[in-house]
Design an enzyme around this catalytic site. Structure first.
Site, PDB file in Angstrom:
ATOM      1  N   GLU A   1       0.794  -1.220   0.000  1.00 49.71           N
ATOM      2  CA  GLU A   1       0.000   0.000   0.000  1.00 49.71           C
ATOM      3  C   GLU A   1       0.832   1.278   0.000  1.00 49.71           C
ATOM      4  O   GLU A   1       0.405   2.289  -0.550  1.00 49.71           O
ATOM      5  CB  GLU A   1      -0.941   0.010   1.223  1.00 49.71           C
ATOM      6  CG  GLU A   1      -2.062  -1.014   1.172  1.00 49.71           C
ATOM      7  CD  GLU A   1      -3.048  -0.750   0.052  1.00 49.71           C
ATOM      8  OE1 GLU A   1      -3.330   0.422  -0.259  1.00 49.71           O
ATOM      9  OE2 GLU A   1      -3.537  -1.735  -0.541  1.00 49.71           O
TER      10      GLU A   1
ATOM     11  N   SER B   1     -59.928 -10.204  17.521  1.00 44.57           N
ATOM     12  CA  SER B   1     -60.725  -9.779  18.674  1.00 44.57           C
ATOM     13  C   SER B   1     -59.956  -8.916  19.658  1.00 44.57           C
ATOM     14  O   SER B   1     -60.540  -8.421  20.627  1.00 44.57           O
ATOM     15  CB  SER B   1     -61.292 -10.996  19.396  1.00 44.57           C
ATOM     16  OG  SER B   1     -62.267 -11.627  18.585  1.00 44.57           O
TER      17      SER B   1
END
Length: 873
Positions: free
Chosen positions: A103, A398
């Protein structure tokens, strides 16, 4: 003389070549700009702009933010990934060397920007005609990783490169080279969700970074270029090729000799498989929801700011919920509750993408504060991150009925108010007929509000909703925290609207705490690394339901647990104070139970992600109520049982004959079963037991000439002498506005109910139209209905209603509870359905799928959408 001639000759050339002068000026300008830019990057003070907050880099040493439970014990960490910080000294020398070699070989000699490498990258990009190389140094890459908002990676332009170089220069002037390299190795993204060398080492090789070999270090060193492409779990051959390139670069940089590099290149790479077989972790859905709340409260900085998040989670309750859910679902899959025809959970994360096994969701709240003590959003977080507790919208069935009865109690002030439980049909504006029915087509005639809700009577609930206004029930639901759209349709009374489990659980908390709305929340407070509170949950006590209404409704829902559809709570062993309601939707696709004690409220849902019958004939009462009972038994095994709900001011108490539902006085016979009933008005809502009723039998078929019967299509008609023998239902004709509007959430104020005269007229948002004056306490069903033709109000019966002995209907176990099926908009017929067949029960129609919200005809023996929809004993 000679020099003078040369100078004059140059002046003539410069004067005669205009474009050369322009070009020269341009080059000189570029040089000046470049020089100025270099000076600005290298030496300009931060006061001139372009600086990043390098002084905050210490935050990036934190491994995310820590989540602690209500006892102060940590149980999770939050970061963008599972990142672990390691020191540079703890790594083998070849680990940082591999990254430097590939790098940034001049890392130790440049000041943050490698001019040679940058120039070479610029020339290569000009030759290729595209931006293929960046030439970034390790320091520049670190700046990108630590300041992604300031240096967005998606911007590939000159501006970002200049700012990147300036940030790199700042970092170089603040930290040593070794510290910069350490920061880089701990924050660089290396694929597979791994940030940093330690996380990557464990993800790929299942070992700490301190044990990496030369070959493994070279493989990891090659990943920053393209971690998603070179990733050995995605492209193993590309990863090996890149590793060998890194090894050759290490030889070139002098870190390895050729012999060591050759040996490393021959070393086989053993990469661990995908990490899908790890065991499930506690509270995965809870942690994920905390992350969502944090993003709303403090933004994304919690990933790296080292915050301490204090939550309301009770680890013991969370573990109990997870264990009981898994136990119940396993029993359902085993066939204990009936034949189960779906895939069975394999016991570990599935390798497929479609989650087709049984799912569940559960929320346990502090009823008074709204703090979430436990939350489960699915069966396996590894398989599905979708949180069914907070994100799913399922039909309530319900569960919605208590909101209807709360609206009725606001108006009638007592559960002793009566309503007709007999067949009814509703004519929609387009002429279609809807005929809700009770389970097994059984009706009880005139019954009290208490018995209608305890036994979850559909026909009575629909009549009641039309009587008090469906908009009133919707308004109560929304004021208690339901945010999902609720259409202004009669079928909403039976639960066709979709709700989120966490919201309807919080809405029931309003009944448990005496009428206060609570906001469900997981986080109590957030503290920074210095101990400063940066956010704290605040309670906003908001009274939205009158305390007397909440108390009376709770007394009814207690009855539902003791002798109604929720009796499995008792048969499972829980004996403490409890109230609750079951819910089951069409085709038994959703099973619910939401229940509460004086201090806790817990809501549980079960179903499949693609709605389908869980078990034929099953119900919320059979599948979920026993689970709820076991859970409460475990919770209260280690904590004191709370006392009963305190009775608020304004509530009066009477003793009522359970057989006749008449208020007891000295004229009533001794030895008859009685119960306590409540009302919120000056006078008792029913007349006392009449003297002539002393010898009244237990079951009486009551003649009721005053009860009007409306012929289909007429809106008026003669009275039927026996409502239990009706062969055709009453008809209600609804105007268009009653089914077309959608009620939006609106603020509502609590109206005290100590005296009937204190009741203020409701706001227009509360119902579908103007409301009539309150009926006298002794009135029965049949009063004027909003958006419906007025009907005359009959007088109170002179003889006791034929209620029978309710306790005789109790099942001996939860297995004896028949299915309680509630409505669903997805399974309704869209063709004409025949009416009642003479001489026997009607045929059951086929049920093609219909889009939600459609207006459709109904079968007289069908529920809201053509299917039996009741929970009965």
């Amino acid at each position: 003389m000679k020099w003078t001639r040369v100078r004059r000759s140059g002046k003539r050339w410069w004067r005669d070549h205009y474009w050369a002068r322009v070009l020269g000026a341009g080059v000189f300008s570029i040089f000046l700009v470049g020089a100025a830019g270099f000076v600005w990057i290298w030496w300009a003070p931060c006061q001139l702009g372009g600086c990043v907050p390098v002084e905050d880099l210490a935050e990036y040493h934190a491994e995310g933010s820590e989540i602690v439970d209500r006892n102060g014990e940590p149980f999770a960490r939050l970061a963008t990934v599972d990142r672990h910080i390691v020191s540079l000294d703890s790594l083998p020398a070849w680990v940082p060397q591999a990254f430097i070699a590939i790098e940034d070989q001049r890392f130790y000699s440049h000041g943050g920007m490698d001019l040679f490498r940058t120039g070479g990258a610029l020339l290569n990009n000009l030759k290729s005609g595209r931006v293929g190389e960046g030439g970034s140094t390790i320091t520049q890459q670190l700046a990108r990783n630590l300041f992604p908002d300031w240096l967005p990676y998606t911007e590939r332009n000159l501006r970002r490169k200049v700012l990147e170089a300036r940030a790199a220069r700042q970092i170089e002037r603040t930290f040593s080279k070794d510290k910069i390299l350490e920061l880089y190795l701990n924050h660089i993204y290396l694929g597979s969700g791994a940030y940093g060398i330690e996380a990557a080492s464990r993800v790929y090789f299942d070992k700490p970074a301190s044990e990496l070999t030369v070959s493994e270090a070279a493989m990891l060193g090659g990943l920053p270029k393209a971690p998603s492409v070179i990733n050995p779990k995605v492209g193993f051959e590309r990863a090996v090729e890149r590793r060998n390139l890194v090894l050759s670069q290490m030889v070139q940089a002098g870190y390895l000799d050729a012999e060591m590099a050759a040996a490393a290149s021959e070393e086989p790479l053993r990469v661990v498989e995908a990490d899908r077989d790890n065991p499930k972790t506690l509270a995965s859905y809870f942690v994920d929801q905390v992350r969502r709340e944090l993003e709303e409260r403090v933004g994304h900085r919690f990933y790296t700011a080292g915050l301490r998040i204090h939550t309301a989670m009770d680890p013991d309750i969370q573990l109990m919920v997870e264990e009981e859910l898994e136990r119940q679902m396993t029993e359902i899959e085993s066939g204990r509750y009936g034949e189960y025809h779906h895939p069975v959970y394999p016991g570990e994360a599935s390798s497929g993408t479609e989650i087709d096994y049984l799912q569940s969701a559960a929320v346990v709240l502090d009823a008074n504060s709204g703090e979430v003590l436990a939350l489960v959003g699915g069966r396996d977080f590894r398989d599905s991150k979708f949180n069914r507790a907070t994100q799913a919208r399922r039909q309530a069935g319900s569960l919605f009925k208590p909101f209807v009865y709360a609206a009725a109690l606001e108006e009638y002030h007592s559960p002793l108010h009566t309503i007709e439980d007999s067949p009814v049909q509703v004519t929609m504006p387009d002429g279609e007929i809807w005929r809700p029915r009770n389970a097994a087509n059984e009706y009880d005639g005139t019954i009290t509000l208490r018995d209608a809700l305890v036994h979850s009577k559909n026909a009575a609930t629909v009549r009641l909703a039309l009587d008090v206004g469906i908009g009133s029930a919707i308004d109560i639901a929304q004021s208690l925290g339901i945010t999902t759209p609720i259409p202004l349709l009669p079928s909403v009374a039976l639960g066709t609207a979709e709700v989120r489990p966490i919201e309807i659980t919080a809405a029931y908390a309003g009944f448990a705490n005496g009428g206060h709305r609570v906001e469900p929340h997981l986080i109590r407070e957030i503290v920074d690394r210095n101990g400063k509170v940066v956010w704290r949950a605040r309670e906003y006590p908001e009274d939205v339901v009158d305390p007397t209404v909440a108390f009376m409704l709770t007394s009814i829902l207690q009855d539902a647990v003791d002798r109604g559809t929720g009796t499995a709570v008792r048969t499972s062993g829980f004996t403490g104070a409890a109230a609750g309601k079951t819910g089951t939707t069409n085709e038994e696709a959703d099973a619910w139970f939401v229940g509460y004690t004086p201090e806790l409220v817990a809501g549980i849902w079960m179903g499949l992600d693609q709605p389908s019958t869980i078990v034929k004939g099953a119900s919320g009462g059979a599948l979920v109520a026993p689970l709820w009972g076991r859970l409460m038994s475990r919770i209260y095994a280690s904590r004191p049982q709370p006392g009963p709900w305190p009775m608020p001011e304004g509530v009066q108490v009477v003793q009522v004959d359970r057989t006749t539902n008449y208020v007891i006085n000295e004229s009533c016979p001794d030895g008859r079963p009685t119960y306590r009933e409540y009302f919120a008005q000056a006078e008792p809502p029913r007349p006392p037991c009449p003297v002539q009723n002393v010898a009244a039998p237990t079951m009486v078929k009551r003649a009721q000439p005053e009860t009007p019967r409306v012929e289909p299509g007429t809106g008026s008609g003669a009275a039927d002498p026996d409502p239990l023998a009706l062969t055709e239902p009453d008809e209600v004709v609804l105007p268009a506005p009653a089914v077309e509007a959608v009620v939006e959430a609106a603020p509502r104020s609590v109206v005290p109910l100590a005296q009937p005269a204190d009741v203020s007229p409701p706001s227009p948002a509360r119902g579908a139209g103007p409301r009539p004056p309150a009926a006298p306490p002794s009135s029965v069903s049949g009063r004027s209905r909003e958006a419906v033709e007025p009907r005359p109000a009959p007088t109170a019966p002179a003889v006791p209603p034929s209620a029978g002995e309710p306790d005789a209907r109790l099942p001996e176990s939860s297995a004896d509870i028949p299915g309680n099926v509630a409505p669903d908009l997805s399974d309704a017929p869209d063709s004409e359905i025949p009416g009642e067949q003479p001489g026997g029960p009607p045929e059951e129609p086929s049920l093609p799928s219909v889009e939600p919200g459609a207006t459709i005809p109904m079968d007289p023996d069908a529920g809201v959408l053509g299917v039996p929809t009741n929970e009965v004993l």
